[in-house]
Scaffold this motif. Structure first.
Motif, PDB file in Angstrom:
ATOM      1  N   ASP A   1      -7.378  11.106   5.592  1.00 53.17           N
ATOM      2  CA  ASP A   1      -7.659  11.059   7.028  1.00 53.17           C
ATOM      3  C   ASP A   1      -7.684   9.654   7.621  1.00 53.17           C
ATOM      4  N   LYS A   2      -7.273   8.656   6.854  1.00 53.35           N
ATOM      5  CA  LYS A   2      -7.275   7.275   7.359  1.00 53.35           C
ATOM      6  C   LYS A   2      -6.138   6.487   6.727  1.00 53.35           C
ATOM      7  N   ILE A   3      -5.603   5.542   7.498  1.00 53.73           N
ATOM      8  CA  ILE A   3      -4.573   4.633   7.004  1.00 53.73           C
ATOM      9  C   ILE A   3      -5.007   3.210   7.331  1.00 53.73           C
ATOM     10  N   PHE A   4      -4.955   2.329   6.332  1.00 54.93           N
ATOM     11  CA  PHE A   4      -5.324   0.928   6.506  1.00 54.93           C
ATOM     12  C   PHE A   4      -4.113   0.044   6.235  1.00 54.93           C
ATOM     13  N   ASP A   5      -3.961  -1.002   7.034  1.00 58.61           N
ATOM     14  CA  ASP A   5      -2.940  -2.023   6.802  1.00 58.61           C
ATOM     15  C   ASP A   5      -3.641  -3.256   6.271  1.00 58.61           C
ATOM     16  N   ILE A   6      -3.204  -3.721   5.104  1.00 61.86           N
ATOM     17  CA  ILE A   6      -3.817  -4.897   4.488  1.00 61.86           C
ATOM     18  C   ILE A   6      -2.726  -5.895   4.108  1.00 61.86           C
ATOM     19  N   LYS A   7      -3.150  -7.102   3.829  1.00 61.71           N
ATOM     20  CA  LYS A   7      -2.272  -8.145   3.285  1.00 61.71           C
ATOM     21  C   LYS A   7      -2.635  -8.300   1.813  1.00 61.71           C
ATOM     22  N   PHE A   8      -1.668  -8.126   0.929  1.00 64.31           N
ATOM     23  CA  PHE A   8      -1.962  -8.185  -0.498  1.00 64.31           C
ATOM     24  C   PHE A   8      -2.591  -9.517  -0.885  1.00 64.31           C
ATOM     25  N   SER A   9      -2.095 -10.620  -0.309  1.00 62.10           N
ATOM     26  CA  SER A   9      -2.562 -11.952  -0.699  1.00 62.10           C
ATOM     27  C   SER A   9      -3.899 -12.339  -0.067  1.00 62.10           C
ATOM     28  N   ASP A  10      -4.393 -11.569   0.883  1.00 64.03           N
ATOM     29  CA  ASP A  10      -5.634 -11.908   1.587  1.00 64.03           C
ATOM     30  C   ASP A  10      -6.663 -10.808   1.356  1.00 64.03           C
ATOM     31  N   LYS A  11      -7.480 -10.993   0.325  1.00 64.13           N
ATOM     32  CA  LYS A  11      -8.451  -9.966  -0.073  1.00 64.13           C
ATOM     33  C   LYS A  11      -9.459  -9.647   1.042  1.00 64.13           C
ATOM     34  N   SER A  12      -9.641 -10.571   2.000  1.00 58.43           N
ATOM     35  CA  SER A  12     -10.569 -10.276   3.097  1.00 58.43           C
ATOM     36  C   SER A  12     -10.067  -9.118   3.952  1.00 58.43           C
ATOM     37  N   THR A  13      -8.757  -8.870   3.968  1.00 65.15           N
ATOM     38  CA  THR A  13      -8.203  -7.753   4.738  1.00 65.15           C
ATOM     39  C   THR A  13      -8.400  -6.416   4.012  1.00 65.15           C
ATOM     40  N   TRP A  14      -8.806  -6.462   2.773  1.00 64.52           N
ATOM     41  CA  TRP A  14      -8.987  -5.258   1.954  1.00 64.52           C
ATOM     42  C   TRP A  14     -10.332  -4.582   2.206  1.00 64.52           C
ATOM     43  N   GLU A  15     -11.275  -5.284   2.823  1.00 63.18           N
ATOM     44  CA  GLU A  15     -12.667  -4.841   2.867  1.00 63.18           C
ATOM     45  C   GLU A  15     -12.839  -3.417   3.386  1.00 63.18           C
ATOM     46  N   GLU A  16     -12.252  -3.087   4.532  1.00 63.34           N
ATOM     47  CA  GLU A  16     -12.434  -1.749   5.096  1.00 63.34           C
ATOM     48  C   GLU A  16     -11.862  -0.673   4.176  1.00 63.34           C
ATOM     49  N   ALA A  17     -10.668  -0.919   3.640  1.00 62.77           N
ATOM     50  CA  ALA A  17     -10.031   0.069   2.754  1.00 62.77           C
ATOM     51  C   ALA A  17     -10.851   0.262   1.477  1.00 62.77           C
ATOM     52  N   VAL A  18     -11.316  -0.829   0.900  1.00 64.11           N
ATOM     53  CA  VAL A  18     -12.112  -0.748  -0.328  1.00 64.11           C
ATOM     54  C   VAL A  18     -13.436  -0.026  -0.060  1.00 64.11           C
ATOM     55  N   ASN A  19     -14.089  -0.378   1.038  1.00 64.86           N
ATOM     56  CA  ASN A  19     -15.363   0.278   1.360  1.00 64.86           C
ATOM     57  C   ASN A  19     -15.169   1.772   1.612  1.00 64.86           C
ATOM     58  N   TYR A  20     -14.076   2.130   2.274  1.00 65.19           N
ATOM     59  CA  TYR A  20     -13.807   3.542   2.508  1.00 65.19           C
ATOM     60  C   TYR A  20     -13.549   4.255   1.170  1.00 65.19           C
TER      61      TYR A  20
END
Length: 108
Positions: free
Chosen positions: A73-92
């Motif tokens: 029910d959710k789609i996240f766009d992240i940058k592989f090289s920037d772990k700070s962009t992963w936070e929402e996806a990882v928390n979900y």
């Protein structure tokens, strides 16, 4: 085209496998894995095909840093090289009880 590894066991609707371009299939323990190519237009259908539970699929384009992490029910766009962009996806993913070690989104 996006690269993706689809865990067949994660799918409630396996019909999506007939619509994507499967490059290679293999077994890992009890999981059946399909390395495939998908178009941008197929991403929402792929998301809807996931079973309820602790499942996700991530997609990437060769040579690009952009990764899409899709849950039912959710789609996240992240940058592989920037772990700070992963936070929402990882928390979900954690909220769905996906093991931390599986929230690594590897690309080639």
């Amino acid at each position: 085209m996006y690269h993706v590894t689809i865990i067949e066991n994660s799918l409630a609707d396996k019909e999506i496998l007939k619509k994507v371009q499967i490059v290679k299939s293999r077994q890992s323990g009890s999981w059946v894995l399909h390395d495939a190519l998908v178009t941008e237009d197929q991403i929402p259908e792929l998301s809807k095909s996931l079973d309820v539970g602790p499942w996700y699929i991530h997609l990437w384009k060769s040579g690009c840093d952009d990764v899409k992490v899709i849950f039912k029910d959710k789609i996240f766009d992240i940058k592989f090289s920037d772990k700070s962009t992963w936070e929402e996806a990882v928390n979900y993913g954690r909220s769905l009880n996906i093991p931390e070690a599986q929230l690594d989104f590897p690309i080639d």
